[in-house]
Design an enzyme around this catalytic site. Structure first.
Site, PDB file in Angstrom:
ATOM      1  N   ASP A 166       0.658  -1.327   0.026  1.00 15.66           N
ATOM      2  CA  ASP A 166       0.045   0.022  -0.041  1.00 15.66           C
ATOM      3  C   ASP A 166       0.826   1.280  -0.177  1.00 15.66           C
ATOM      4  O   ASP A 166       0.382   2.257   0.675  1.00 15.66           O
ATOM      5  CB  ASP A 166      -1.045   0.103   1.064  1.00 15.66           C
ATOM      6  CG  ASP A 166      -1.707  -1.283   1.488  1.00 15.66           C
ATOM      7  OD1 ASP A 166      -2.143  -1.851   0.327  1.00 15.66           O
ATOM      8  OD2 ASP A 166      -1.659  -1.695   2.491  1.00 15.66           O
ATOM      9  N   HIS A 216      -4.743  -1.714  -6.169  1.00 14.92           N
ATOM     10  CA  HIS A 216      -4.240  -0.254  -6.604  1.00 14.92           C
ATOM     11  C   HIS A 216      -5.164   0.773  -6.894  1.00 14.92           C
ATOM     12  O   HIS A 216      -6.017   0.512  -7.556  1.00 14.92           O
ATOM     13  CB  HIS A 216      -3.472  -0.487  -7.991  1.00 14.92           C
ATOM     14  CG  HIS A 216      -2.176  -1.437  -7.964  1.00 14.92           C
ATOM     15  ND1 HIS A 216      -1.273  -1.033  -6.793  1.00 14.92           N
ATOM     16  CD2 HIS A 216      -1.905  -2.327  -8.665  1.00 14.92           C
ATOM     17  CE1 HIS A 216      -0.429  -2.198  -6.929  1.00 14.92           C
ATOM     18  NE2 HIS A 216      -0.564  -2.795  -8.022  1.00 14.92           N
TER      19      HIS A 216
END
Ligand code: IMP
Length: 455
Positions: free
Chosen positions: A13, A49
């Site tokens: 992340d 994403h």
């Protein structure tokens, strides 16, 4: 020509999708008539994403890819490598959504060797998370059981088999081989086999034209002088061998792994480690600089630190340069790309540069990371990108206010960044031994100060 591998330096992340997007944009700006291809080489729909892109109506839209390369959002060619845990239903959904928002015209290539992740992988993953004593805190996307099947060999269903008439027999064989394990979680093979076939019937037909001997297609891109952007998922701390065992994922995340699986050569590529200013983790697993109150709580709020795949809150820590330096080593990194500087604008940052293990200071990351305490530099850092607008948590609402401020900084380039931010970057780079090629100031493409001369 852009030839890069983009990987996460920390616990996932970090903003790899954003970095990919910037590289695609830069490649497009060359206007050289060359193709652009983005490639996923490992992991599966455990990745998320989050991209902010302009839709057909010109408005900023949030688009999340889990299974597809994030280049899907930029209308470029997208490839899926043989080491990916390929979830066809998820992939197909993302492809459909992309086509609605952006009029997708890129080419899709999927290695005929890629293994197919099916419902029983997810069910096994979820069952273990609910029933086993030692939990990993997985995304329940089926990643662990999928890679077990790949390693067992006879239980791997390749993409080529999936899209061919062989699928029904292969599925029968595999369900038979896994019978004992599946019965334990309530899956009875006969009806289950038919159910899977039915669910996949249309998707198999739709995806069939994408099967490729990908290593040869990759060579063609390289020989043609095209732009090749390889994207990792998760982060180095979660690598199956070099991560924080057992709180890791099941795939080989490190950048050098991309080359043999795609038939490419290290010498043709630059490796970029993406580092969010502050590390985060979801699921189990220790974070040495973890902050639950103050800086941690504020950063969770300002940065909207919730997982794109599971929605779980991420845990946040102060910058940990020791972890970043190890990521540079393991990934053979050439460059760094730092994200979320806007989230910590105006915040005091402590920086961890050593660990304390039983009163002894070490500058290495040990196997059992839970035994360490962070040792911070005496000096702290604070940089401000702008006055006011401290709260960047509501990305879409605040975008219009912040866009001109971000644009101004981007136009000023690296040399005109606030001097405190430059000092942070320069000291970071000296410690890590790599130069920072991009400093991201916001979620949208273009909101990055790029030092293109380093690419
Ligand atoms: P799995 O990959 O779903 O098996 O999960 C294993 C560990 O990796 C868990 O701690 C997950 O939270 C973590 N993980 C998997 N994918 C990601 C990601 O994309 N970002 C951050 N953590 C992830």
């Amino acid at each position: 020509m852009i030839r890069v591998v983009i990987v996460g330096a920390l616990g996932g992340d970090e903003g790899k999708g954003k970095c990919v997007d910037e590289m695609v944009n830069y490649a497009k700006s060359q206007n050289d008539g060359k193709r652009i291809v983005t490639i996923r080489y490992q992991g599966g729909a455990n990745a998320g994403h989050t991209l902010y892109v302009q839709g057909k109506d010109g408005k900023l839209k949030r688009f999340i890819t889990h299974s597809a390369p994030s280049g899907l959002a930029s209308n470029v060619d997208c490839a899926v490598g043989p080491d990916v845990a390929f979830d066809p239903l998820q992939f197909y959904e993302e492809l459909k959504e992309a086509k609605q928002i952006f009029d997708y015209k890129g080419k899709i290539l999927i290695s005929e060797r890629t293994g197919v992740l099916l419902d029983y992988h997810k069910q096994l993953d979820a069952w273990r998370e609910s029933n086993e004593k030692r939990k990993i805190g997985t995304t329940k996307s089926g990643i662990g059981p999928f890679y077990e099947d790949n390693a067992r060999r006879t239980t791997r269903i390749t993409f080529k088999d999936y899209v061919s008439d062989k699928f029904t027999h292969r599925l029968k064989d595999v369900l038979e081989l896994k019978k004992t394990e599946l019965e334990k979680i309530g899956i009875k093979s006969d009806e289950y086999h038919d159910k899977i076939l039915k669910e996949h019937d249309d998707v198999r037909k739709q995806l069939a034209p994408f099967a490729q001997r990908l290593e040869y297609r990759m060579q063609e891109y390289v020989e043609n002088g095209d732009h090749v952007i390889i994207e990792g998922s998760q982060g180095s701390l979660l690598d199956v061998n070099m991560g924080t065992i057992p709180d890791i994922t099941s795939s080989h995340l490190l950048a050098p792994h991309a080359f043999p699986s795609l038939g490419l050569s290290r010498k043709d590529f630059k490796i970029i480690c993406v580092e969010k200013v502050y590390p985060t983790r979801v699921g189990e697993g220790y974070l040495p600089t973890l902050q639950t109150d103050g800086f941690g709580a504020q950063t969770v709020k300002r940065g909207g630190e919730f997982g794109a795949t599971t929605g779980r809150q991420r845990r946040v820590g102060y910058p940990d340069w020791l972890l970043a330096k190890r990521a540079a080593l393991l990934n053979d990194a050439d460059l760094f790309y730092i994200t979320r500087t806007d989230v910590v604008s105006g915040q005091e940052l402590k920086v961890c540069v050593e660990y304390d293990v039983d009163g002894k200071k070490i500058a290495e990351v040990p196997l059992d990371i839970s035994t360490v305490k962070p040792v911070y530099l005496e000096k702290t850092y604070k940089f401000k990108l702008w006055d006011g607008h401290e709260d960047v948590s509501n990305v879409l609402d605040i975008h219009e206010k912040l866009e001109p401020l971000r644009k101004k900084i981007v136009e000023g380039g690296y040399d005109n960044l606030p001097k405190e931010l430059k000092e942070y970057i320069e000291e970071h780079d000296k410690f890590i031994g790599c130069k920072t090629v991009g400093i991201s100031l916001g979620p949208a493409t273009g909101e990055t100060v790029l030092r293109t001369e380093l690419l």
